[in-house]
Design a protein around this motif. Sequence first.
Motif, mmCIF file in Angstrom:
data_model
loop_
_atom_site.group_PDB
_atom_site.id
_atom_site.type_symbol
_atom_site.label_atom_id
_atom_site.label_comp_id
_atom_site.label_asym_id
_atom_site.label_seq_id
_atom_site.Cartn_x
_atom_site.Cartn_y
_atom_site.Cartn_z
ATOM 1 N N ARG A 60 58.996 88.623 -58.731
ATOM 2 C CA ARG A 60 57.848 87.902 -58.187
ATOM 3 C C ARG A 60 56.880 88.881 -57.536
ATOM 4 O O ARG A 60 57.306 89.833 -56.884
ATOM 5 N N LEU A 61 55.598 88.611 -57.694
ATOM 6 C CA LEU A 61 54.549 89.275 -56.920
ATOM 7 C C LEU A 61 53.949 88.184 -56.050
ATOM 8 O O LEU A 61 53.568 87.126 -56.553
ATOM 9 N N ILE A 62 53.863 88.448 -54.752
ATOM 10 C CA ILE A 62 53.325 87.457 -53.822
ATOM 11 C C ILE A 62 52.332 88.163 -52.897
ATOM 12 O O ILE A 62 52.699 89.129 -52.215
ATOM 13 N N MET A 63 51.080 87.683 -52.886
ATOM 14 C CA MET A 63 50.054 88.249 -52.008
ATOM 15 C C MET A 63 49.868 87.326 -50.814
ATOM 16 O O MET A 63 49.510 86.151 -50.970
ATOM 17 N N LEU A 64 50.125 87.863 -49.631
ATOM 18 C CA LEU A 64 49.993 87.094 -48.404
ATOM 19 C C LEU A 64 48.940 87.735 -47.502
ATOM 20 O O LEU A 64 48.718 88.943 -47.566
ATOM 21 N N GLN A 65 48.319 86.905 -46.668
ATOM 22 C CA GLN A 65 47.344 87.413 -45.708
ATOM 23 C C GLN A 65 47.724 86.932 -44.315
ATOM 24 O O GLN A 65 47.991 85.738 -44.115
ATOM 25 N N ASN A 66 47.758 87.859 -43.369
ATOM 26 C CA ASN A 66 48.076 87.506 -41.992
ATOM 27 C C ASN A 66 46.941 86.658 -41.430
ATOM 28 O O ASN A 66 45.769 87.027 -41.539
ATOM 29 N N LYS A 67 47.282 85.525 -40.851
ATOM 30 C CA LYS A 67 46.269 84.580 -40.349
ATOM 31 C C LYS A 67 45.456 85.162 -39.199
ATOM 32 O O LYS A 67 44.285 84.840 -39.038
ATOM 33 N N GLU A 68 46.075 86.022 -38.395
ATOM 34 C CA GLU A 68 45.394 86.577 -37.221
ATOM 35 C C GLU A 68 44.636 87.858 -37.551
ATOM 36 O O GLU A 68 43.449 87.974 -37.283
ATOM 37 N N THR A 69 45.317 88.832 -38.159
ATOM 38 C CA THR A 69 44.705 90.150 -38.392
ATOM 39 C C THR A 69 43.974 90.240 -39.734
ATOM 40 O O THR A 69 43.217 91.168 -39.953
ATOM 41 N N GLU A 70 44.252 89.299 -40.639
ATOM 42 C CA GLU A 70 43.735 89.298 -42.008
ATOM 43 C C GLU A 70 44.269 90.454 -42.851
ATOM 44 O O GLU A 70 43.806 90.688 -43.956
ATOM 45 N N ASN A 71 45.248 91.196 -42.331
ATOM 46 C CA ASN A 71 45.874 92.239 -43.135
ATOM 47 C C ASN A 71 46.705 91.590 -44.234
ATOM 48 O O ASN A 71 47.174 90.464 -44.105
ATOM 49 N N LEU A 72 46.862 92.335 -45.322
ATOM 50 C CA LEU A 72 47.543 91.825 -46.508
ATOM 51 C C LEU A 72 48.963 92.345 -46.607
ATOM 52 O O LEU A 72 49.273 93.435 -46.123
ATOM 53 N N ALA A 73 49.797 91.567 -47.279
ATOM 54 C CA ALA A 73 51.144 91.999 -47.626
ATOM 55 C C ALA A 73 51.381 91.589 -49.072
ATOM 56 O O ALA A 73 51.350 90.401 -49.399
ATOM 57 N N LEU A 74 51.557 92.576 -49.943
ATOM 58 C CA LEU A 74 51.908 92.310 -51.340
ATOM 59 C C LEU A 74 53.406 92.544 -51.477
ATOM 60 O O LEU A 74 53.890 93.659 -51.261
ATOM 61 N N ILE A 75 54.125 91.475 -51.815
ATOM 62 C CA ILE A 75 55.568 91.583 -52.041
ATOM 63 C C ILE A 75 55.794 91.839 -53.528
ATOM 64 O O ILE A 75 55.272 91.108 -54.376
#
Length: 168
Positions: free
Chosen positions: A119-134
């Motif tokens: 799986r590839l999952i792109m998430l965005q932190n609600k507070e900082t707007e930084n991204l996390a691609l799993i």
Amino acid sequence: DSNSAPGISSDYECGSLSWYPDKFQAEGVFNGYLVVGEKAAAADNLAMTDIAASMWYTNDNGELEQIKVIDAVKLDSEIADIGAQNLIVIGSPCVNTVTASLLGNPADCTDGFSPGKARLIMLQNKETENLALIVAGYSADDTQMAGKFVAYQWKEIQKIGGCEVEIL
């Protein structure tokens, strides 16, 4: 939290895979960390290496240019605040504590993962707007397959949009 997909940390919401790799660079330099699990198999490190060596962006002249990755590799145990920076997180919740945290610390670390798939999952932190691609698979081999997909099929990833895709 109504803005979170099931199985995603309440600090995050769906991002868009179309943001990869553009939002992971500033002026041609990777602006985050590549995170691999301290207890992960060597194949996870190979996946991370493939990704790091194959990040490209379109510069101001409209030309493809390689994104420079400088001192950007961390073990999961070295990340104190997950939302403090952009992350590309390699490996399933079973082998990477950052992945586990991003996915809401599932009781069964294989939850949502199937043998032979990743799986590839792109998430965005609600507070900082930084991204996390799993970038994670059921097994180390599946994670390595996903790493190669991110490394060599990134233009296809951009076309997917949405925050998640399963790779077979």
